[in-house]
Design a protein around this motif. Structure first.
Motif, PDB file in Angstrom:
ATOM      1  N   ALA A 103      49.501 -30.685   8.667  1.00 16.12           N
ATOM      2  CA  ALA A 103      48.799 -29.430   8.927  1.00 16.12           C
ATOM      3  C   ALA A 103      47.318 -29.728   9.026  1.00 16.12           C
ATOM      4  CB  ALA A 103      49.064 -28.438   7.804  1.00 16.12           C
ATOM      5  N   GLU A 104      46.671 -29.156  10.014  1.00 21.67           N
ATOM      6  CA  GLU A 104      45.243 -29.414  10.197  1.00 21.67           C
ATOM      7  C   GLU A 104      44.403 -28.375   9.476  1.00 21.67           C
ATOM      8  OE1 GLU A 104      44.749 -29.629  14.437  1.00 21.67           O
ATOM      9  OE2 GLU A 104      44.771 -31.820  14.334  1.00 21.67           O
ATOM     10  N   LEU A 105      43.274 -28.840   8.974  1.00 24.00           N
ATOM     11  CA  LEU A 105      42.379 -27.965   8.229  1.00 24.00           C
ATOM     12  C   LEU A 105      40.955 -28.213   8.673  1.00 24.00           C
ATOM     13  CD1 LEU A 105      43.386 -28.294   4.472  1.00 24.00           C
ATOM     14  CD2 LEU A 105      43.689 -26.309   5.920  1.00 24.00           C
ATOM     15  N   ALA A 106      40.184 -27.129   8.811  1.00 27.65           N
ATOM     16  CA  ALA A 106      38.768 -27.313   9.118  1.00 27.65           C
ATOM     17  C   ALA A 106      38.022 -27.610   7.819  1.00 27.65           C
ATOM     18  CB  ALA A 106      38.215 -26.061   9.768  1.00 27.65           C
ATOM     19  N   ASP A 107      36.811 -28.129   7.972  1.00 28.51           N
ATOM     20  CA  ASP A 107      36.010 -28.425   6.788  1.00 28.51           C
ATOM     21  C   ASP A 107      35.756 -27.134   6.013  1.00 28.51           C
ATOM     22  OD1 ASP A 107      34.622 -29.847   5.004  1.00 28.51           O
ATOM     23  OD2 ASP A 107      32.972 -30.437   6.327  1.00 28.51           O
ATOM     24  N   LEU A 146      36.844 -37.323  10.752  1.00 25.08           N
ATOM     25  CA  LEU A 146      35.478 -36.828  10.925  1.00 25.08           C
ATOM     26  C   LEU A 146      35.167 -36.768  12.417  1.00 25.08           C
ATOM     27  CD1 LEU A 146      32.902 -36.055   9.349  1.00 25.08           C
ATOM     28  CD2 LEU A 146      32.186 -38.421   9.555  1.00 25.08           C
ATOM     29  N   GLY A 147      34.613 -35.623  12.856  1.00 23.20           N
ATOM     30  CA  GLY A 147      34.275 -35.495  14.258  1.00 23.20           C
ATOM     31  C   GLY A 147      35.227 -34.589  15.004  1.00 23.20           C
ATOM     32  N   ARG A 148      36.417 -34.402  14.463  1.00 21.93           N
ATOM     33  CA  ARG A 148      37.331 -33.469  15.126  1.00 21.93           C
ATOM     34  C   ARG A 148      36.933 -32.041  14.770  1.00 21.93           C
ATOM     35  NH1 ARG A 148      43.615 -35.374  14.467  1.00 21.93           N
ATOM     36  NH2 ARG A 148      43.391 -37.432  15.372  1.00 21.93           N
ATOM     37  N   GLU A 149      37.412 -31.145  15.599  1.00 15.10           N
ATOM     38  CA  GLU A 149      37.092 -29.740  15.333  1.00 15.10           C
ATOM     39  C   GLU A 149      37.708 -29.323  13.993  1.00 15.10           C
ATOM     40  OE1 GLU A 149      37.896 -25.403  17.232  1.00 15.10           O
ATOM     41  OE2 GLU A 149      38.386 -27.167  18.453  1.00 15.10           O
ATOM     42  N   LYS A 150      38.981 -29.665  13.822  1.00 16.17           N
ATOM     43  CA  LYS A 150      39.604 -29.449  12.519  1.00 16.17           C
ATOM     44  C   LYS A 150      39.618 -30.800  11.832  1.00 16.17           C
ATOM     45  CE  LYS A 150      41.932 -25.204  12.848  1.00 16.17           C
ATOM     46  NZ  LYS A 150      42.973 -24.423  12.180  1.00 16.17           N
ATOM     47  N   ARG A 151      38.801 -30.906  10.827  1.00 18.34           N
ATOM     48  CA  ARG A 151      38.472 -32.211  10.295  1.00 18.34           C
ATOM     49  C   ARG A 151      39.599 -32.879   9.509  1.00 18.34           C
ATOM     50  NH1 ARG A 151      33.289 -33.464   6.376  1.00 18.34           N
ATOM     51  NH2 ARG A 151      33.903 -35.583   5.885  1.00 18.34           N
ATOM     52  N   PHE A 152      40.277 -32.116   8.696  1.00 23.44           N
ATOM     53  CA  PHE A 152      41.258 -32.742   7.808  1.00 23.44           C
ATOM     54  C   PHE A 152      42.681 -32.524   8.294  1.00 23.44           C
ATOM     55  CE2 PHE A 152      37.625 -31.875   5.032  1.00 23.44           C
ATOM     56  CZ  PHE A 152      37.377 -33.158   4.603  1.00 23.44           C
ATOM     57  N   GLU A 153      43.522 -33.466   7.919  1.00 20.75           N
ATOM     58  CA  GLU A 153      44.938 -33.316   8.207  1.00 20.75           C
ATOM     59  C   GLU A 153      45.718 -33.557   6.916  1.00 20.75           C
ATOM     60  OE1 GLU A 153      47.191 -34.659  12.030  1.00 20.75           O
ATOM     61  OE2 GLU A 153      47.277 -36.275  10.588  1.00 20.75           O
ATOM     62  N   ARG A 189      54.254 -30.805  13.071  1.00 21.49           N
ATOM     63  CA  ARG A 189      52.933 -30.242  12.783  1.00 21.49           C
ATOM     64  C   ARG A 189      53.079 -28.732  12.639  1.00 21.49           C
ATOM     65  NH1 ARG A 189      49.174 -34.154  13.900  1.00 21.49           N
ATOM     66  NH2 ARG A 189      50.105 -35.873  15.038  1.00 21.49           N
ATOM     67  N   VAL A 190      52.507 -28.232  11.570  1.00 23.69           N
ATOM     68  CA  VAL A 190      52.648 -26.793  11.331  1.00 23.69           C
ATOM     69  C   VAL A 190      51.283 -26.147  11.142  1.00 23.69           C
ATOM     70  CG1 VAL A 190      54.913 -27.066  10.264  1.00 23.69           C
ATOM     71  CG2 VAL A 190      52.886 -27.033   8.818  1.00 23.69           C
ATOM     72  N   GLU A 191      51.260 -24.845  11.210  1.00 22.90           N
ATOM     73  CA  GLU A 191      50.062 -24.048  10.965  1.00 22.90           C
ATOM     74  C   GLU A 191      49.797 -24.082   9.453  1.00 22.90           C
ATOM     75  OE1 GLU A 191      47.284 -22.707  12.392  1.00 22.90           O
ATOM     76  OE2 GLU A 191      48.518 -22.952  14.180  1.00 22.90           O
ATOM     77  N   ALA A 192      48.560 -24.399   9.073  1.00 28.07           N
ATOM     78  CA  ALA A 192      48.260 -24.565   7.647  1.00 28.07           C
ATOM     79  C   ALA A 192      48.529 -23.299   6.836  1.00 28.07           C
ATOM     80  CB  ALA A 192      46.801 -24.989   7.482  1.00 28.07           C
ATOM     81  N   SER A 193      48.339 -22.144   7.480  1.00 22.14           N
ATOM     82  CA  SER A 193      48.489 -20.898   6.726  1.00 22.14           C
ATOM     83  C   SER A 193      49.942 -20.623   6.324  1.00 22.14           C
ATOM     84  CB  SER A 193      47.956 -19.732   7.559  1.00 22.14           C
ATOM     85  OG  SER A 193      48.597 -19.740   8.815  1.00 22.14           O
TER      86      SER A 193
END
Lengths: 392, 157
Positions: free
Chosen positions: B88-92, B63-70, B32-36
């Motif tokens: 990498a996790e991404l917010a909406d 849906l429902g997680r703080e960072k919605r997309f992976e 898992r990495v930082e999206a940036s």
């Protein structure tokens, strides 16, 4: 009329050479292609979304409807992915594994025959089409004997295969193994020294191995570019590593070599079919695990425990452990991958298919820009795309 | 076969603040990495760990997680015959940089993610819908999109 303009041509979606409903917008300078923009989606049915609302068992028939020319291989990829998720991949009965290989290789020959006939038809060799379709029918008859369906069998299921084969299937398959090499020679007699065929395919639509990797192109197109890579050997599933077969490769990756590679693949598949028939071990064809697979039919009809187990599995399905898996198989077009995410419920949280046709088609533009319009048809044919899989 | 720990070590040394965590599930290595940092991570893995093919690129909507997309990237190395999953996790509404420049295969795959999940890829050369038509409203693979669909105003062209 002093200004020179390029012409825009809508190639497809109902052009016979676009294999389904692919639409390519071609920008032409005279007869030379300047730009090509493929448009897909005419067949989009939202299979991935649908599958998220079905249990693992119910999602299986959706997979047939992606690459409908190689439905059994789609079934296999999905089944292997589910088995990996459930962690039962080592428990699959031997007979089921051999049957899977047997059926998938027959299917591969059928799919290649379909490619071969339509590809030749696109380029103008109509006789080939009739010959190859005749023999594809024979394979479908054989597959029908085992699976009960010709195009969408849904036969390979998580845990094994749906039913055992009968003697008539073996008889028909043996007869096919005997007759097919002569038929292959017949096809090659029609094309290999055919001047028009050679002119239309040699040195057309080349793609180097390096470019193929950048585009993640797999399957016969990659092998024609000279890379000896086949998932059946590289990351063997269903004990493919115990079968004796070769991976054909080319050198420059033009339309002609893709043709040669696929023709050789049919011969190799036939070898695998023969070996599978020879080694077919006795035993069950479906894993007997009360958590995940339905019991044998005798139990369903004759004892209440069997009936309940069947009913529970078919109606509410089974829960899969939380996690995500990626499993891929060598389909007829390239690497067919399934990425399943489970949230611990009976339904896949995310059902993702890596369609080889879509990824391969992305490289189309690079293969045809700077070439003639007539080459576009030859190249699309040689990449071998199935729109049911691209659009899903 | 390169060990996951080796890859991690190299990655931590070369791309600062990239690695969030790692795990192995069913024999699959996941980082898992930082999206940036995604472009740097991918470039590093391509150039230094011989992961020369981007097999698949997709995303999952939690849906429902703080960072919605992976975002999920599946890489393959011909040399080592090995796969590696990068997540990498991404917010909406958060954008992620395109990796089209690292592998050309990303072009269409990112278009598909944009089309079906509505994730924007910064710097993408041709971010259009790929399966659905232009002007379609909504992104079907999002979990808040109903199965039966949303009626669309269709203009017949």
């Amino acid at each position: 009329m002093s200004e020179k303009r390029n012409m825009i041509v809508n190639f497809g979606p109902s052009h016979p050479a676009t294999h389904g409903v692919l639409r390519v917008i071609l920008e032409l300078d005279g007869e030379t292609v300047v730009d090509a923009i493929p448009h897909m989606g005419h067949l989009h049915r939202g299979l991935e979304k649908l599958a998220e609302h079905k249990t693992y068992h119910q999602a299986l028939p959706l997979t047939d409807r992606m690459d409908y020319t190689g439905a059994l291989i789609n079934n296999l990829g999905y089944s292997l992915a589910v088995e990996k998720l459930l962690d039962i991949e080592d428990d699959i009965p031997e007979r089921a594994k051999v049957l899977r290989v047997l059926l998938c290789e027959l299917q591969r020959i059928a799919a290649h025959l379909l490619w071969f006939s339509t590809h030749a038809l696109d380029i103008g060799a109509m006789t080939v089409f009739f010959y190859a379709f005749r023999d594809r029918e024979t394979i479908h008859d054989i597959l029908e004997e085992a699976t009960g369906a010709r195009l969408t069998p849904s036969f390979i299921r998580p845990g094994g295969v749906a039913a055992d084969i009968n003697d008539k299937f073996i008889e028909k398959a043996r007869a096919f193994i005997k007759s097919f090499p002569a038929l292959m020679d017949e096809y090659e007699l029609l094309l290999n020294k055919n001047k028009i065929w050679l002119k239309r395919t040699k040195n057309i639509g080349m793609m180097s191995a390096e470019e193929c990797k950048k585009y993640a192109v797999t399957g016969p197109v990659l092998r024609a570019a000279g890379i000896k890579w086949d998932l059946r050997k590289a990351q063997p599933y269903c004990d493919y590593d115990t079968y004796d077969f070769e991976i054909p490769t080319g050198t420059i990756g033009d339309v002609w070599e893709r043709y040669l590679v696929r023709m050789e693949e049919m011969r190799q598949s036939l070898r695998i079919v023969e070996q599978a028939l020879d080694r077919l071990p006795p035993g069950p064809v479906m894993l007997d695990d009360f958590r995940y697979t339905p019991p044998p039919k005798e139990q369903v009809y004759n004892c209440i425990e069997g009936l309940i187990r069947h009913f529970k599995l078919m109606s509410s399905g089974y829960k899969a452990p939380e996690g995500d898996v990626y499993m891929s198989v060598e389909a007829t077009k390239g690497e067919l991958g399934y990425y399943l995410v489970s949230d611990g419920s009976e339904k896949p949280y995310r059902f993702r298919v890596r369609p080889p046709s879509l990824v391969n088609l992305a490289a189309l533009k690079d293969m045809i820009v700077g070439r003639m319009v007539a080459d576009v048809i030859a190249v699309i044919g040689s990449v071998d795309v199935v729109l049911g899989e691209i659009d899903r | 076969m390169v060990q996951l720990s080796q890859i991690l070590e190299g990655l931590k040394g070369s791309v600062e603040g990239a690695v969030v965590s790692s795990e192995t599930f069913r024999g699959q290595d996941v980082i898992r990495v930082e999206a940036s940092t995604i472009v740097d991570v991918m470039t590093y893995l391509r150039d230094n760990c011989s992961f020369d093919m981007l097999t698949d690129l997709t995303a999952v909507d939690y849906l429902g997680r703080e960072k919605r997309f992976e975002m999920v990237y599946i890489l393959y190395s011909f040399e080592h015959n090995q796969r590696l999953h990068i997540k990498a996790e991404l917010a909406d509404g958060e954008k992620i940089a395109t990796i089209e420049g690292v592998w050309k295969a990303a072009n269409w795959l990112e278009r598909e993610v944009y089309d079906l999940l509505g994730i924007h890829f910064e710097g993408h050369s041709d971010l259009r819908r790929i399966l659905l038509w232009d002007g379609y409203e909504g992104h079907p693979l999002r979990k808040d999109f109903p199965l039966k669909g949303i009626p669309q105003k269709t203009t017949y062209r």
